[in-house]
Design an enzyme around this catalytic site. Structure first.
Site, PDB file in Angstrom:
ATOM      1  N   SER A 200       1.049  -1.177   0.052  1.00 20.09           N
ATOM      2  CA  SER A 200       0.012  -0.071   0.062  1.00 20.09           C
ATOM      3  C   SER A 200       1.005   1.028  -0.081  1.00 20.09           C
ATOM      4  O   SER A 200       1.699   1.437  -0.932  1.00 20.09           O
ATOM      5  CB  SER A 200      -0.978  -0.030   1.349  1.00 20.09           C
ATOM      6  OG  SER A 200      -1.946   0.775   0.912  1.00 20.09           O
TER       7      SER A 200
ATOM      8  N   ASP B  97      -9.483  -6.427  -3.757  1.00 20.24           N
ATOM      9  CA  ASP B  97      -8.900  -5.127  -3.037  1.00 20.24           C
ATOM     10  C   ASP B  97      -9.779  -3.867  -3.453  1.00 20.24           C
ATOM     11  O   ASP B  97      -9.866  -3.786  -4.698  1.00 20.24           O
ATOM     12  CB  ASP B  97      -7.662  -5.098  -3.367  1.00 20.24           C
ATOM     13  CG  ASP B  97      -6.901  -3.914  -2.642  1.00 20.24           C
ATOM     14  OD1 ASP B  97      -7.688  -2.990  -2.061  1.00 20.24           O
ATOM     15  OD2 ASP B  97      -5.692  -4.134  -2.468  1.00 20.24           O
TER      16      ASP B  97
ATOM     17  N   HIS C 140      -7.443  -6.043   0.635  1.00 18.26           N
ATOM     18  CA  HIS C 140      -6.012  -5.039   0.661  1.00 18.26           C
ATOM     19  C   HIS C 140      -5.528  -5.493   2.032  1.00 18.26           C
ATOM     20  O   HIS C 140      -5.858  -5.740   3.284  1.00 18.26           O
ATOM     21  CB  HIS C 140      -6.680  -3.773   1.078  1.00 18.26           C
ATOM     22  CG  HIS C 140      -5.552  -2.353   0.947  1.00 18.26           C
ATOM     23  ND1 HIS C 140      -5.057  -2.400   0.035  1.00 18.26           N
ATOM     24  CD2 HIS C 140      -4.869  -1.953   1.709  1.00 18.26           C
ATOM     25  CE1 HIS C 140      -4.117  -1.557  -0.172  1.00 18.26           C
ATOM     26  NE2 HIS C 140      -3.951  -1.242   1.201  1.00 18.26           N
TER      27      HIS C 140
END
Length: 346
Positions: free
Chosen positions: A53, A139, A173
């Site tokens: 991320s 995600d 995620h």
């Protein structure tokens, strides 16, 4: 225990004393902070990076800026270099959920301007590097389309056969593992997902090749060390730049005994730093098990929340400096000094 803030006043003083006094002073700083001084090891030149991320964005920044020294990058759930273009709004909108708004040609032009200005290394260094890119099919935080823009960006510089993409794991995620975390398809607050997929091994094996695969959740033989990050930031306290006073480094027993080892730098995601998870990310993402079997040292620098960065993200939109994405960025230079220390060059 002496209050931690005293260390901020000791560090500048350490640079004024002679060598023996300097080392003693740094030892005192470590005592004040309850942390060790980052060590030096027998390392070769094959350094790699990875991140999740915001850590993926940071890993890409570091790879692009330091391509003379970095030989590969593993990028989990992040978009292309300089995607945010200095804007938090662009970061939280286009660079997370609006891939059609990302113009890769614009990012390539900015990258070239940094080369021309001497702010990043020559892009020709990237041609033979290994790049691994992961996006979970479920995600919704950084959508797969954004991650595919990262692939599009890298294909301008890296030989196509050196890019490995994984877009078929039904993950939300988070960092995928084969032994720890929440259900692969369900969001959890640690953003570590047990997907029966060892992302750490698969990515490092792509970068280095021929690695031994650890069994899921294998017991560790090395040491996870909490080290002082403060000495790597010269002008102000680390928190000024969104950095913690401490980071982690995992050193296998073989590397502690002087074996020739390699360095891999891992950048956590938002809400995953020491202030939120303690050492859970450093212990439970699978990197250390790979390190034990393959003479790898894993450096885990730690970001930290501040008023400009409430979620403890790495700076990939400019909250710490307009130079955040090149060699002059405060976080970038701090991590570079950590890297150099492990090699005995700082």
């Amino acid at each position: 225990m002496v209050p931690e803030f005293v260390g901020y006043f000791l560090i500048p003083f350490c640079h004024l004393v002679k060598m023996k006094g300097f080392l003693l002073c740094l030892a005192l700083v470590g005592f004040v902070h309850g942390q060790s001084r980052l060590g030096t090891y027998n390392l070769d030149a094959t350094i790699s990076v990875s991140g999740l991320s915001s850590g993926s964005y940071m890993a890409s920044q570091y790879h692009i800026a330091q391509s003379k020294k970095i030989i590969g990058a593993a990028l989990f759930a992040g978009g292309p270099y300089y995607c945010a273009q200095g804007s938090m709004m662009t970061a939280t909108q286009a660079c997370m959920s609006m891939p059609t708004s990302i113009n890769v040609n614009t990012l390539i032009s900015k990258t070239q301007s940094y080369v021309t200005s001497g702010l990043i290394d020559a892009l020709s260094n990237l041609a033979n590097d290994k790049v691994y890119i992961f996006s979970g099919t479920r995600d919704t935080t950084v959508v797969p389309g954004v991650v595919k823009k990262q692939e599009e960006y890298y294909r301008n510089y890296v030989n196509a056969g050196n890019i490995m993409t994984v877009y078929d794991v039904a993950a939300v995620h988070g960092m995928p593992t084969d032994f720890y975390g929440g259900a692969c398809g369900t969001t959890n607050l640690e953003y570590i997902n047990n997907c029966d997929y060892n992302g750490a091994f698969e990515s490092l094996n792509h970068i280095y090749g021929g690695l031994q695969r650890p069994s899921a959740g294998a017991a560790l033989t090395g040491q996870l060390i909490l080290f002082d990050q403060s000495e790597f930031f010269k002008l102000a306290a680390p928190s000024t730049y969104g950095m913690d006073t401490a980071g982690y480094i995992y050193v296998p027993s073989s590397c502690q005994s002087g074996a020739r080892c390699r360095l891999h730098i891992v950048f956590h995601g938002c809400l995953q730093a020491r202030e939120k998870l303690g050492d859970k990310y450093a212990r439970n993402t699978g990197y250390n098990q790979v390190a034990d079997l393959n003479n790898l040292i894993i450096l885990y620098p730690q970001a930290k929340s501040n008023m400009s960065n409430p979620n403890g993200c790495w700076d990939w939109w400019g909250y710490s400096s307009i130079y955040y994405a090149n060699k002059n960025g405060y976080q970038m230079t701090g991590v570079e000094r950590m890297m150099l220390r492990t090699q005995g060059q700082y």
